[in-house]
Design a protein around this motif. Structure first.
Motif, PDB file in Angstrom:
ATOM      1  N   ILE A  87       0.835  -1.210   0.000  1.00  0.00           N
ATOM      2  CA  ILE A  87       0.000   0.000   0.000  1.00  0.00           C
ATOM      3  C   ILE A  87       0.861   1.247   0.000  1.00  0.00           C
ATOM      4  O   ILE A  87       0.605   2.207  -0.743  1.00  0.00           O
ATOM      5  CB  ILE A  87      -0.949  -0.011   1.219  1.00  0.00           C
ATOM      6  N   ALA A  88       1.906   1.256   0.844  1.00  0.00           N
ATOM      7  CA  ALA A  88       2.797   2.418   0.913  1.00  0.00           C
ATOM      8  C   ALA A  88       3.508   2.640  -0.417  1.00  0.00           C
ATOM      9  O   ALA A  88       3.662   3.783  -0.878  1.00  0.00           O
ATOM     10  CB  ALA A  88       3.812   2.233   2.036  1.00  0.00           C
ATOM     11  N   THR A  89       3.939   1.555  -1.057  1.00  0.00           N
ATOM     12  CA  THR A  89       4.642   1.661  -2.341  1.00  0.00           C
ATOM     13  C   THR A  89       3.731   2.209  -3.432  1.00  0.00           C
ATOM     14  O   THR A  89       4.135   3.049  -4.245  1.00  0.00           O
ATOM     15  CB  THR A  89       5.192   0.287  -2.760  1.00  0.00           C
ATOM     16  N   LEU A  90       2.473   1.739  -3.449  1.00  0.00           N
ATOM     17  CA  LEU A  90       1.519   2.223  -4.449  1.00  0.00           C
ATOM     18  C   LEU A  90       1.112   3.672  -4.183  1.00  0.00           C
ATOM     19  O   LEU A  90       0.859   4.441  -5.118  1.00  0.00           O
ATOM     20  CB  LEU A  90       0.280   1.332  -4.460  1.00  0.00           C
ATOM     21  N   ALA A  91       1.034   4.039  -2.898  1.00  0.00           N
ATOM     22  CA  ALA A  91       0.571   5.390  -2.556  1.00  0.00           C
ATOM     23  C   ALA A  91       1.639   6.445  -2.781  1.00  0.00           C
ATOM     24  O   ALA A  91       1.315   7.610  -3.048  1.00  0.00           O
ATOM     25  CB  ALA A  91       0.115   5.419  -1.093  1.00  0.00           C
TER      26      ALA A  91
END
Length: 424
Positions: A87-91
């Motif tokens: 999630i952090a990587t996509l955000a």
């Protein structure tokens, strides 16, 4: 019961914060705040869905099978860490590369830096939700769910108090978003970890070796989790779409009216959940006449009660907003009647969804809810520029009637007439 109290306190906290936030943030800032809180709530639902397998797996272990519980716990922690990282990587590119101040158009109420930092703060809260809420799911699986609910209640109250204190100190909106979002999560994590430790389970020990064999982590939540996520995304999607297409200032009035008009729907979901085991037991025993009578009475009470509330609240909306927010706020055209209709429909759907869950029709529920959410988003993109904020609710009504209510109306009567015998 503890979960119902927690939800009621969270609703009350939102009501108390609104008139304090408005003079500090302005309409544009308040709209961004409401959008952020809605997305946090949606992430919370996603977290619950993904944790469903953990709850089921732990609840099926023997009381003293510590080795199996440790394996489940380690795999679940590893999975939550991986999910958080994804999630952090996509955000990250969405947060850093998009000009959110231009996209959300909060106006002069916020600086571009404050808007951008608020989106970054929101992304941080979303990325950390699953791992920090995992102790609550584990406690639920160990039949100690009341501890997790009480920790969440304490976090919601504490987060609201911190926000009020930060407003008094003149802190910007991104600080408020962080305080409100992280206080609840950290409270759940700290109290939940301590409670697990007292049961003999050391929480923070990820087990990546067993991750490949722990398919239950993602499967047990399954269809029910997806349908619940799609259903819960209906209202937060309104806030996001209105903010992106019309600017966050439009979210302020819409969000305030939405909270007022949907109050009976929230409590219908809380009260209606108590009928889940009643519906399930009657359906399994083949007592369909009793089931139909309970359904009819429950549905009638939900629809009539919500309709009366919606009529009274709609007629007094200007006075309610003035008393609540302590300043006049323009009501967009058609928003009040549209939300009143959606409140009635939402209360009825809440009862129907509980019945479908009790009957085990989760695949049907998943298909209809996902289809309705997709149709609602497409319709909202068409209706919002033409009807303003009311277009989002009109889209919800059209999609829900066509893709959820009509299929339920066609499917349920036959299922409730079919002969049932209890299986052993």
């Amino acid at each position: 019961m503890a979960g119902s109290v927690t939800l009621a306190v969270q609703i009350l906290a939102a009501i108390v914060l609104m008139p304090i936030l408005l003079p500090h943030l302005g309409l544009g800032g308040l709209g961004l705040w409401l959008m952020s809180v809605s997305l946090m709530g949606l992430t919370n639902v996603l977290s619950v869905a993904l944790s469903g397998g953990v709850v089921t797996a732990l609840s099926q272990t023997a009381d003293h099978d510590d080795a199996e519980r440790d394996r489940i716990k380690g795999a679940a922690i590893a999975a939550s860490m991986i999910t958080s990282g994804v999630i952090a990587t996509l955000a990250l590119p969405l947060v850093t590369l998009v000009d959110w101040h231009a996209a959300l158009a909060p106006g002069p109420d916020l600086t571009p830096e404050d808007t951008q930092r608020s989106i970054l703060a929101l992304a941080m809260v979303i990325a950390l939700t699953l791992p920090l809420q995992l102790p609550k799911a584990m406690l639920l699986g160990l039949s100690r769910g009341y501890i997790g609910h009480m920790a969440e209640l304490l976090g919601a109250v504490g987060g609201s108090l911190f926000v009020i204190l930060a407003i008094g100190l003149g802190q910007p909106i991104w600080v408020l978003v962080l305080l409100f979002g992280l206080t609840r999560l950290l409270c759940i994590f700290a109290i939940g970890t301590l409670a697990l430790y007292r049961t003999g389970m050391r929480f923070w020990a990820p087990d990546f070796a067993h991750l490949s064999t722990a398919r239950w982590i993602w499967q047990q939540g399954g269809r029910l989790g997806v349908s619940q996520l799609a259903s819960s995304a209906m209202n937060p999607a309104d806030m996001l779409l209105i903010g992106l297409l019309l600017g966050t200032a439009s979210n302020a009035a819409f969000g305030a009216i939405q909270q007022i008009m949907l109050l009976p729907s929230f409590f219908t979901m809380i009260i209606g959940a108590a009928f889940w085991p009643v519906f399930a037991r009657d359906f399994a025993d083949g007592r369909l006449e009793a089931l139909r009578a309970t359904l009819r009475n429950t549905l009638l009470a939900a629809l009539v009660g919500t309709a009366i509330y919606g009529l009274v609240a709609g007629l007094m909306m200007e006075q309610i907003l003035l008393f609540w927010l302590r300043e006049e706020i323009a009501i967009p055209p058609l928003v009040v009647p549209a939300l009143a209709c959606w409140a009635v429909l939402s209360s009825g759907l809440a009862i129907g969804v509980i019945l479908l869950r009790a009957m085990g029709r989760t695949r049907f529920l998943m298909i209809t809810m996902v289809a309705a959410l997709a149709a609602k988003i497409l319709l909202a993109l068409i209706l919002l520029p033409r009807f303003g904020p009311a277009g989002a609710t009109l889209a919800t009504l059209m999609a829900s009637l066509a893709l959820v209510v009509l299929p339920m109306f066609l499917r349920l009567p036959g299922a409730l007439r079919a002969p049932r015998t209890r299986t052993t």
